[in-house]
Design an enzyme around this catalytic site. Structure first.
Site, PDB file in Angstrom:
ATOM      1  NE  ARG A  53       0.280   1.531   3.302  1.00 35.30           N
ATOM      2  CZ  ARG A  53       1.220   2.406   3.504  1.00 35.30           C
ATOM      3  NH1 ARG A  53       2.500   2.019   3.552  1.00 35.30           N
ATOM      4  NH2 ARG A  53       0.981   3.686   3.656  1.00 35.30           N
ATOM      5  CB  ALA A  55       0.841   7.184  -3.596  1.00 30.37           C
ATOM      6  CG  ASP A 230      -2.961   8.312  -1.106  1.00 29.54           C
ATOM      7  OD1 ASP A 230      -3.011   8.892  -0.011  1.00 29.54           O
ATOM      8  OD2 ASP A 230      -2.479   7.183  -1.261  1.00 29.54           O
TER       9      ASP A 230
END
Ligand code: MRU
Length: 345
Positions: A53, A55, A230
């Site tokens: 996980r 970005a 993100d």
């Protein structure tokens, strides 16, 4: 990143076996497990279930998954199907779409080009984050007390990280930064992952409850906030982990600089404003249950909310550009209204 004398990237690809390998972030900080995936479907599932996980890390993983599809499938319709499958895993972080598109287009030329592009995206991610550290270090004074939210460290990228890279660079430069880590409910990326990273880098830190930041700000104990992102729009609105907006509003109330550290691959120049960004809604179980190891080290889940009640679990929120002091990028420190002019540089 060095853990116990060994250098790790968060995710990497093995050409000989067409395998994507990664650190299993679900098991951290309790166990350092490396997992391997042989098909693009399994690699994509690792993005969806958050084995990987953050970005940049999911961007690199999506690029490798796309390359896996080119190696194992021969027809264009299968490659397109693979791209849609990979892009359906998580909607908010733009790096995922950036990488799948680039590798897809390269793969239409040749499989070798797809592999080259996927590796280049991972390498560029690491290099951009290294440079973010160098630029970010210039705004960190000795003994600076920094608040961060979620995990935007090396685990969220291929290496170095975004929000934590300046902290590591400051430490390497002989400064003594101190980091307040928001625990970051519901999944606890701060308490689990950021704390794990800072502990292994000997950076002084404390985990604080998500609702404790105002208390420390009001006492003058936080000098700056640095978060990751993100997705950043062309006008500088920021999608980041749920709770970021609240910290930005607090920072403004207490007149504390609020920095967002991110590589240019996180900027979505096709999206003007934050409200156009799709916010991922995740399973309510992440909110209603806590996970951790029992005494035998086996992961267990315990309910910590009243039985019979349901929850709401948006994974991200939008911080409008006017709360952001500046972006810390690989191209330097940039004000929100300057982003567009840096696009071509
Ligand atoms: O849901 P996650 O863990 O993939 O969320 C991403 C994050 O870790 C944060 O939002 C982070 O600040 C930006 S990613 C570098």
């Amino acid at each position: 990143m060095i853990i116990e004398q060994q250098h790790y990237r968060t995710v990497w690809y093995n050409k000989d076996t067409n395998t994507v390998s990664m650190i299993n972030q679900i098991k951290l900080p309790f166990e350092l497990e490396i997992v391997h995936f042989n098909t693009y479907q399994d690699t994509a599932e690792a993005i969806r279930n958050m084995t990987v996980r953050g970005a940049g890390a999911i961007g690199a993983t999506a690029g490798f998954a796309m390359a896996q599809a080119f190696v194992s499938h021969k027809e264009e319709k299968e490659w397109t199907q693979a791209r849609l499958f990979i892009e359906a895993t998580r909607p908010t972080a733009v790096n995922l779409f950036y990488a799948s598109e680039k590798v897809y287009n390269a793969g239409l030329e040749s499989v070798a080009k797809a592999l080259e592009m996927a590796q280049a995206i991972a390498d560029e991610d690491a290099e951009a984050c290294r440079a973010i550290g160098q630029h970010g270090n210039t705004v960190i004074n000795d003994k600076c007390r920094i608040l961060t939210h979620c995990n935007a460290g090396w685990l969220a990228f291929v290496d170095y990280g975004s929000a934590l890279s300046p902290v590591y660079a400051a430490k390497d430069a002989g400064k003594e930064p101190f980091v307040y880590i928001d625990e970051t409910r519901p999944r606890g990326q701060g308490a689990r992952l950021t704390a794990f990273e800072l502990h292994h880098n000997a950076v002084e830190h404390r985990i604080i409850a998500d609702n404790a930041a105002a208390h420390y700000m009001s006492k003058g104990q936080i000098n700056m906030v640095i978060t990751g992102a993100d997705r950043i729009t062309a006008t500088g609105d920021v999608a980041n982990k749920i709770g970021t907006l609240e910290k930005a509003i607090l920072a403004r109330a207490f007149d504390i600089p609020f920095y967002v550290a991110a590589p240019f691959s996180t900027i979505d120049f096709n999206t003007e404003h934050g409200e156009q960004i799709i916010i991922e809604e995740r399973d309510e179980e992440e909110l209603l249950y806590h996970e951790g190891p029992n005494e035998e080290g086996i992961m267990q889940s315990i309910r910590m909310a009243s039985p019979g009640s349901h929850g709401l679990n948006p994974a991200f929120d939008i911080t409008p550009n006017h709360y952001i002091t500046a972006f810390i990028t690989e191209k330097g420190i940039i004000k929100p209204n300057e982003l567009k002019s840096f696009k071509q540089k």
